[in-house]
Write a protein that holds these residues in place. Sequence first.
Motif, PDB file in Angstrom:
ATOM      1  N   GLN A 141      77.726  41.798  86.746  1.00  0.00           N
ATOM      2  CA  GLN A 141      78.576  40.813  86.099  1.00  0.00           C
ATOM      3  C   GLN A 141      78.028  40.503  84.709  1.00  0.00           C
ATOM      4  OE1 GLN A 141      81.018  38.843  87.920  1.00  0.00           O
ATOM      5  NE2 GLN A 141      80.596  39.468  90.020  1.00  0.00           N
ATOM      6  N   ASN A 142      78.896  39.964  83.848  1.00  0.00           N
ATOM      7  CA  ASN A 142      78.474  39.487  82.533  1.00  0.00           C
ATOM      8  C   ASN A 142      77.611  40.500  81.801  1.00  0.00           C
ATOM      9  OD1 ASN A 142      79.680  36.863  82.566  1.00  0.00           O
ATOM     10  ND2 ASN A 142      78.220  36.355  84.174  1.00  0.00           N
ATOM     11  N   VAL A 143      78.114  41.697  81.711  1.00  0.00           N
ATOM     12  CA  VAL A 143      77.352  42.752  81.047  1.00  0.00           C
ATOM     13  C   VAL A 143      77.441  42.541  79.541  1.00  0.00           C
ATOM     14  CG1 VAL A 143      77.127  45.230  80.800  1.00  0.00           C
ATOM     15  CG2 VAL A 143      77.927  44.270  82.948  1.00  0.00           C
ATOM     16  N   ASP A 144      76.306  42.528  78.870  1.00  0.00           N
ATOM     17  CA  ASP A 144      76.335  42.271  77.431  1.00  0.00           C
ATOM     18  C   ASP A 144      76.766  43.527  76.669  1.00  0.00           C
ATOM     19  OD1 ASP A 144      73.940  43.885  76.796  1.00  0.00           O
ATOM     20  OD2 ASP A 144      72.944  42.360  78.013  1.00  0.00           O
ATOM     21  N   ASP A 145      77.055  43.328  75.382  1.00  0.00           N
ATOM     22  CA  ASP A 145      77.625  44.404  74.567  1.00  0.00           C
ATOM     23  C   ASP A 145      76.706  45.614  74.498  1.00  0.00           C
ATOM     24  OD1 ASP A 145      79.775  42.884  74.194  1.00  0.00           O
ATOM     25  OD2 ASP A 145      79.307  42.247  72.155  1.00  0.00           O
ATOM     26  N   GLU A 146      75.411  45.326  74.372  1.00  0.00           N
ATOM     27  CA  GLU A 146      74.456  46.418  74.236  1.00  0.00           C
ATOM     28  C   GLU A 146      74.471  47.295  75.490  1.00  0.00           C
ATOM     29  OE1 GLU A 146      69.687  47.036  73.786  1.00  0.00           O
ATOM     30  OE2 GLU A 146      70.516  45.023  73.679  1.00  0.00           O
ATOM     31  N   THR A 147      74.451  46.635  76.642  1.00  0.00           N
ATOM     32  CA  THR A 147      74.478  47.370  77.903  1.00  0.00           C
ATOM     33  C   THR A 147      75.779  48.147  78.027  1.00  0.00           C
ATOM     34  OG1 THR A 147      73.255  45.515  78.834  1.00  0.00           O
ATOM     35  CG2 THR A 147      74.161  47.121  80.384  1.00  0.00           C
ATOM     36  N   LEU A 148      76.883  47.495  77.625  1.00  0.00           N
ATOM     37  CA  LEU A 148      78.176  48.163  77.684  1.00  0.00           C
ATOM     38  C   LEU A 148      78.168  49.418  76.830  1.00  0.00           C
ATOM     39  CD1 LEU A 148      81.072  45.554  77.597  1.00  0.00           C
ATOM     40  CD2 LEU A 148      80.400  47.107  79.424  1.00  0.00           C
ATOM     41  N   ALA A 149      77.590  49.287  75.640  1.00  0.00           N
ATOM     42  CA  ALA A 149      77.549  50.430  74.736  1.00  0.00           C
ATOM     43  C   ALA A 149      76.741  51.558  75.362  1.00  0.00           C
ATOM     44  CB  ALA A 149      76.912  50.008  73.402  1.00  0.00           C
ATOM     45  N   ARG A 150      75.608  51.187  75.959  1.00  0.00           N
ATOM     46  CA  ARG A 150      74.777  52.197  76.609  1.00  0.00           C
ATOM     47  C   ARG A 150      75.546  52.864  77.756  1.00  0.00           C
ATOM     48  NH1 ARG A 150      69.553  49.530  78.403  1.00  0.00           N
ATOM     49  NH2 ARG A 150      70.031  48.265  76.586  1.00  0.00           N
ATOM     50  N   PHE A 151      76.325  52.056  78.458  1.00  0.00           N
ATOM     51  CA  PHE A 151      77.104  52.601  79.564  1.00  0.00           C
ATOM     52  C   PHE A 151      78.203  53.539  79.048  1.00  0.00           C
ATOM     53  CE2 PHE A 151      80.909  52.316  82.210  1.00  0.00           C
ATOM     54  CZ  PHE A 151      80.418  52.840  83.392  1.00  0.00           C
ATOM     55  N   GLU A 152      78.918  53.081  78.006  1.00  0.00           N
ATOM     56  CA  GLU A 152      80.058  53.856  77.509  1.00  0.00           C
ATOM     57  C   GLU A 152      79.612  55.217  76.989  1.00  0.00           C
ATOM     58  OE1 GLU A 152      83.439  52.531  76.840  1.00  0.00           O
ATOM     59  OE2 GLU A 152      83.074  50.722  77.987  1.00  0.00           O
TER      60      GLU A 152
END
Lengths: 618, 391
Positions: A141-152
């Motif tokens: 939950q509440n994944v921050d932008d940096e983590t999202l970018a790493r995921f994407e």
Amino acid sequence: MIEFRGTTQTFDGWRIPVLGIGFAIGIAILVWRLHDVQVTRTSAFAGRQNRQSIRRVLLPSPRGRIYDRRGVCLADNRPNPCLAVFMEELRRPGGWSNTIDAVEAQLDAVAAIIGRPRTLTRSEIATHVRKRLPLPLPVWQNVDDETLARFEERVTATPGVDVYVQPERVYPQGSLAAHVLGYAGREKPEPMNDERYHFMLLGMFGRAGIEAQYNAVLEGVPGCRLIRVDVSGYRRLDLAGTDPKPGRDVSLTIDTIVQRELERSLAGQIGAGVVLDVRNGDVLALASAPTFDPNEMTPAPTRARWESIRRDPGDILFNRAVQGRYPPGSTFKVIVGLAAMGEGGFTMADTYTCKGEYEMKPKPIRCSHNAHHGTVDLRLALQVSCNGYFCQTAAQIGPEPIRQMARELGLGAVSGIDLPGEYAGLVPDAARKRALYHDVWRLGDTCLMSIGQGDLLVSPLQMAVATAAIANGGRVLRPRIMQSETQGGSVVRTIRWRPEQLAVIRRGMEDAVSLGTARHVLGSAVTAAGKTGTAEYGTGSRLKKYAWMIAYAPAENPAVAMALVIEDAADSGGMAAGPIVRRVFSAIFGAADQTPPEETGAPSAPTANHHAAIGGRA
Amino acid sequence: MNPSKSFGWIARMNLTLLASIIGALLVGVAFVYSACSIRELDALRRLYLLHAQMGVIGLLLCLGLAYINYQDILRARWLFYAGTLLLLVLTLLIGDKTMGARRWVAGVQPSELAKLATILVLAEWLGRREASKGIGMYLGTLALTAAPMALIFLQPDLGTTLVFLPTVFAMLFVARVSPRAVGVTIGAAVLAIVLLLGLIVASESEDVPPQTREKIRKMLPLSAYQRDRLVVFLYPDRDPFGRGWNKRQSEIAVGSGGLWGKGYLKGDQNLLGYLPASVASNDFIFSVLAEETGFVGSMIVLLLAVGILLPTLAVAYVCQDGAGRLLCVGVAMVTFCHLFVNIGMTIGLLPVTGVPLPFISSGRTFLLTMMTAYGLVQSVAVHGRETAPRF
């Protein structure tokens, strides 16, 4: 006839046609039945197919926002980006455990990519598979932008896990007006007694305060998505559905500036206060202390937080302003005074000579600080809060006119405020005493009641409503927190006081501020009238005080009324509650707080634009 | 004209029959593909290719047999019959066991071959002996039929076993063997079926006490799963998620197809797995077809069936030779039985049995057997009228 090997067989020409007719009958039966199944009854079979393969999923609607009367946002929605598992993309042939293995492996892979540990256990995955298979399963939950970018960046490497946005409630002002707003929690997946939906995507559901009271308005109309699932229950494709209708935004009568001032003044103490617009019942501020941050309660408090809330002796979720039950103490004397001047037939000529205490069994009623007030009339009695005067008066007029006046002013009944869980209060009478204590109503009971003690119980909100009625000339209003177009508010009843009857009381209350017990209110930006109260509770060394103050302002043309109670106060009502009332009035009426020298360091709140709260009538 | 010396034999074949068979084969390839295209197993996904290959091989076989005089082939009938019986015995001994039954040996399903072998033996026997059309021939026929039937019944495969009876009785009927005995037997069979169903109703009704139910169940000459299928047939709503699953789901498939169907490759029942992968391409291929092409598609299948049955009977009718005529009658009756039972079970007319749809269901033994059978029918068409006796 052609000769074949062996003897020629004679041949009945009809037998093969008979066979052909038999075939024809058979095929006709098939045609008839196929027509019946595929044409006549096709909708029944299509219905059966849909029943077994179509799942209706409830889509929560965006929740309405909550604003204060100035347009300050008190409750908003924010997207909560999650990484979620889409089970149908990770299904494996064979038993469920194969699929759960695949999900676990994929989650571990994603955990390595984003650098956040996986918190979901195998049994939680299994529960999801069993109960909510076609729905996405949020993992982080509440994944921050940096983590999202790493995921994407690595998204192709992680089939079956994708970003999924859940709306979440957020309270931008933090703990401000927490008890008014309440909070919204993540809806629990209720067992489906509602046949319309097979699954619910979790929306927010009001659990307390305005969020609960106006849940139906704020919630909107949920949408529905139809999905087709395969025989194992995996989502196969999305069909049409209806979009959710967002909930309505609502505006409250609360004024954040007044509210903030009231809360700041109550901070660190236990107590509650209510500020009403006496002209229409608008609740300008309503606070209970200690308070909490509703952001911690949504979508659900962490287990640790919940434990600490449960153990907190201050009972922080309890809304003392509407649910608290307190003896009103001397603030009740204004009601005794009104009764005396009305039914009681008293005038200013009726006096009492105070010698510091009033004879009563088993022990006499003293005036505070053993003051000898001398000869007091009603106005002076209110100013100095002379216990003896009111005991004497109550003894003369009897308890019934007092009870009646109390009830007319709204005590002993819910005010009808649009907040859940309101306490109705208690105006004791003989029947109740007989039932509870097997005893008759005595003179002592009347005396105790006249000084706001005994079994008499009120909520701060009720005292605010009663004070507002005194301030506005007898209109008992239904307090409201939701803004309404109705001018003049909703009048519960109008009390017809004689002009001099009300005038004496109000003058007594003005004197209390300017000369008497309530003089700590002095120095606010506005002329005020009020009455203090100090109700004692407990016994012996644990004897404690409820410090009360009711007040309205401006004295000559009242616009606001308030009631305030401090639990466990070290000082009397005037000392403990007076400065708070002063600060709140100053916040409302604008001019700089003329703080008396001994109270420097007290916060002074007022900034510009305060007059808006009260329609510029200050 | 000597058809064996020129291409005249091709013209003498029944071309309506040939066209209908090719049509049915194409339908089969298309819907085996539809039934299996989304499956996970490669072997299942490629099943339509196998069906196409077998269809081509079968067509060549069919044409080859049409060229050869069926009477020459009939000479090998006993070898064929004995070989089939041997395979049936082997099946019982070392066959592959799937779902509680042994039906395959070395990838061949001998029970399908046995139908043709029995038809061949009986066609020759019933078609030749003008002298002895009495009860002796009738009992002999029953004996010849009983051997493969018993072996198939033991597999167990009740559906295929029962297909023998109408086939043989159709041949007895056309051959005019002991009409009274045939009539009595058919009457008795109908009575037996009614009695069987009656007993099942008597034992499986809701209000029958358990002891009585057990007692009647023991009297029935059926295995538990055979009884279950009949119970499901009689009480369709009793166990919709267990034993009644296939019946219920195939009816939903056919019924939800409607008039025009949902479109090729768009059959939800198959796509969503409600029709199990193990049966969608063979026993329940009609459900897939009917869902995707609707009532119109069902009618096309029945039209193809008429295009096969009617010419076959016509070939029989004009055939001058008793053996050739009975061969055609037997083949037509087997085809009709499969068609009727297979489609009937998908729409709740008949209990669920493992009887495939000719030319359309996947299953190479049955397909090749049927192609062989129709090769012989074409041979009868080519050679059964004007060829002179060859001795």
